[in-house]
Write an enzyme that holds these catalytic residues in place. Structure first.
Site, PDB file in Angstrom:
ATOM      1  N   CYS B 142      52.134 -10.725 -18.394  1.00 30.29           N
ATOM      2  CA  CYS B 142      51.940 -11.642 -17.260  1.00 30.29           C
ATOM      3  C   CYS B 142      53.274 -11.899 -16.558  1.00 30.29           C
ATOM      4  CB  CYS B 142      51.346 -12.956 -17.763  1.00 30.29           C
ATOM      5  SG  CYS B 142      51.208 -14.223 -16.495  1.00 30.29           S
ATOM      6  N   CYS B 145      53.713 -15.494 -15.365  1.00 28.23           N
ATOM      7  CA  CYS B 145      54.089 -16.440 -16.428  1.00 28.23           C
ATOM      8  C   CYS B 145      55.557 -16.275 -16.796  1.00 28.23           C
ATOM      9  CB  CYS B 145      53.257 -16.201 -17.688  1.00 28.23           C
ATOM     10  SG  CYS B 145      51.484 -16.223 -17.461  1.00 28.23           S
ATOM     11  N   ASP B 146      55.955 -15.034 -17.025  1.00 31.16           N
ATOM     12  CA  ASP B 146      57.225 -14.783 -17.710  1.00 31.16           C
ATOM     13  C   ASP B 146      58.324 -14.229 -16.806  1.00 31.16           C
ATOM     14  OD1 ASP B 146      55.785 -15.602 -19.894  1.00 31.16           O
ATOM     15  OD2 ASP B 146      55.238 -13.567 -20.477  1.00 31.16           O
TER      16      ASP B 146
END
Lengths: 227, 314
Positions: B142, B145-146
């Site tokens: 992701c 997300c990261d």
């Protein structure tokens, strides 16, 4: 409508529904020691308190934010092991810490924070019955959830962990950590992905995890449910 | 954002429709069901589904350009306006009892006259040494997300799909260098995204190459290719397609195809009367938010017809 306006609207709309009183303690510092000298005020703390004031002002008097300067309350800070500011504490009526926020409740974190306030105030908790049924199989536990502001799944894991803690009669504690604001913590755990959930500093769950996965990790076995 | 309080949830009630899932398909289905005045509940593990991790959605009609999370926030607002309850949980078994289904989760028991399975899919793993060890420590599925962890760092995106191209474009905003590692000779992104990738000076594509190992110490340090060469990277984003979340469906005798996708007809019906399916978990050839929503809407229509007949019979 800007993001800030939208978020302010959400806080206003949701906080107006809070029907029971909740009191939070927020540790800040007015003075910080840097290289032997003191500098006045902590910029993060000022912004943090301004944000929390929005929650408080829109709660019809139901939410009380008690700001405690870490320098003026050393015993209390020591009792709750406050090593960084700002820190929000949800402390129950028996004096037990249930939830600790090392993260600003803004952006995607607004909803889980508000839901924690509601559950803490006694609103029905979806997970409560199962948590109580399995409580004797859970050791006193700390769930650390590392998040970033852009992570779409983090609010969901925070909500689950917070609800578990609130339902656990003091047996589970949750710590929500914004790792962009606390990079030393992510470095300590070598965490480079979120949500990053750590149970008792022993078990790590990376990415989106459901409530059953977290509960299994807490129990160390299968969940018992009486329907 | 999503709800997990008990507001609007009645565990004693037999719902007209319980939708399993949390992505656009599930919500589209629930919105139509609510507008048909059906008692509807959504039970899902992940609110927002996979699309919530997409940094840019530019093919959803009516919305020229928005983040996946932004699109799902709009879905959520629409859902809230109809007071559709959502809970974060997973159903682990379904059984038929007389005219209704009994659904057991890890936390509660539910009853419903009809069910729509819209459990979507999850990211396919690369299945190479080092992948599990470094998940969350340099291996990610992701970028949204990261991505913030890789500011001014070197990352690799594994895959050649449109999703892989979009991940690379997102990462290139802050990373120092982004490699796309693709086993084929030409990436399969939509032409508009392919053009963006090719014009981005931070992105370099390595064609006809497979990653066979991810190496590091505490975190990822390099990847090893099938030609024996290696590449120093700080992060690896795996974007090689997805696999349908159909285990529960198979467990209760719902027919699936060779890809484990639930077989549905044009009414989104499965082989089990009263159980419908839609979206990425089903066997439609095109997996897009818009097609999933459409299938979810059809499932709501069909569930409405199905429940209406039960009402007449009893």
């Amino acid at each position: 409508m800007s993001h800030d306006d939208k978020y302010r609207e959400i806080i206003k709309r949701e906080m107006a529904k809070l029907r029971k009183p909740v009191k939070l303690k927020v540790f800040t510092c007015k003075e910080r020691q840097i290289e032997g000298s003191y500098i006045k005020e902590c910029m993060d703390c000022e912004q943090f308190m301004a944000l929390l004031k929005i929650y408080e002002e829109n709660s019809n008097g139901m939410l009380t934010i008690e700001e405690l300067c870490i320098d003026d309350n050393p015993e209390f800070a020591k009792k709750f092991d406050i090593s960084r500011v700002p820190t929000i504490l949800f402390i129950d009526d028996k004096g037990r810490e249930i939830i600790r926020y090392l993260a600003a409740p803004q952006g995607g974190e607004i909803q889980p924070f508000i839901q924690a306030l509601f559950a803490f105030a006694g609103a029905p908790n979806y997970y409560e019955a199962t948590i109580k049924q399995n409580l004797n199989r859970i050791q006193p536990s700390t769930i650390k959830v590392m998040i970033t502001e852009t992570c779409p799944y983090c609010p969901q894991v925070c909500t689950i962990a917070n609800n578990f803690a609130i339902a656990s009669d003091g047996k589970i504690r949750t710590i929500i950590i914004d790792i962009m604001a606390n990079p030393d913590i992510s470095q300590y755990y070598d965490a480079a992905g979120v949500p990053y959930t750590i149970i008792n500093d022993q078990k790590t769950l990376v990415g989106m995890v459901g409530p059953n996965e977290i509960l299994r990790a807490l129990i160390g076995g299968n969940i018992r449910v009486q329907y | 954002m999503f709800n997990i309080d008990m507001e609007g949830i009645d565990l004693e009630k037999t719902y007209d429709l319980i939708v399993l899932g949390g992505g656009p398909t599930a919500i589209g289905c629930a919105i139509y069901a609510a507008r048909f005045a059906m008692d509807v509940l959504i039970v899902g593990k992940t609110f927002g589904g996979l699309i919530a991790t997409t940094h840019l959605v530019e093919n959803y009609p009516g919305v020229a350009s928005i983040s996946g999370q932004g699109l799902m926030d709009m879905f959520k607002d629409h859902m809230d306006s109809l007071e559709i309850p959502y809970i974060s949980d997973e159903i682990r078994s379904i059984a038929k009892e007389n005219d209704h289904f009994v659904l057991l989760s890890f936390f509660q028991k539910f009853k419903a006259f009809s069910i729509c399975i819209a459990t979507g899919s999850e990211r396919r793993k690369l299945s190479v040494p080092g992948e599990n060890k470094f998940t969350g420590k340099g291996v990610s599925y992701c970028a949204t997300c990261d991505g913030p962890f890789y500011k001014e760092k070197i990352v690799a995106v594994i895959g050649g799909s449109d999703s892989a191209a979009k991940e690379a474009l997102f990462l290139a905003q802050n990373s120092e260098k982004v490699y796309i590692i693709y086993r084929g000779g030409e990436i399969r992104a939509e032409p508009i995204n392919k053009k963006r990738v090719l014009e981005n000076h931070k992105i370099e594509i390595i064609y006809n190459t497979n990653v066979v190992e991810i190496k590091g110490d505490n975190t990822v340090k390099s990847i090893i290719f099938d030609n024996g060469k290696d590449l120093d990277v700080d992060g690896v984003f795996i974007e090689i397609g997805s696999i349908p979340n159909s285990d529960l469906a198979k467990q209760i005798g719902i027919k699936t195809n060779e890809k484990d996708e639930i077989i549905i007809n044009r009414k989104s019906e499965t082989n089990v009367p009263g159980i419908f399916a839609a979206g990425d978990v089903a066997d439609a050839p095109f997996k897009q938010a818009i097609t999933g929503v459409a299938e979810g809407v059809i499932a709501a229509y069909s569930a409405f017809d199905y429940v209406k007949k039960i009402d007449i019979e009893y």
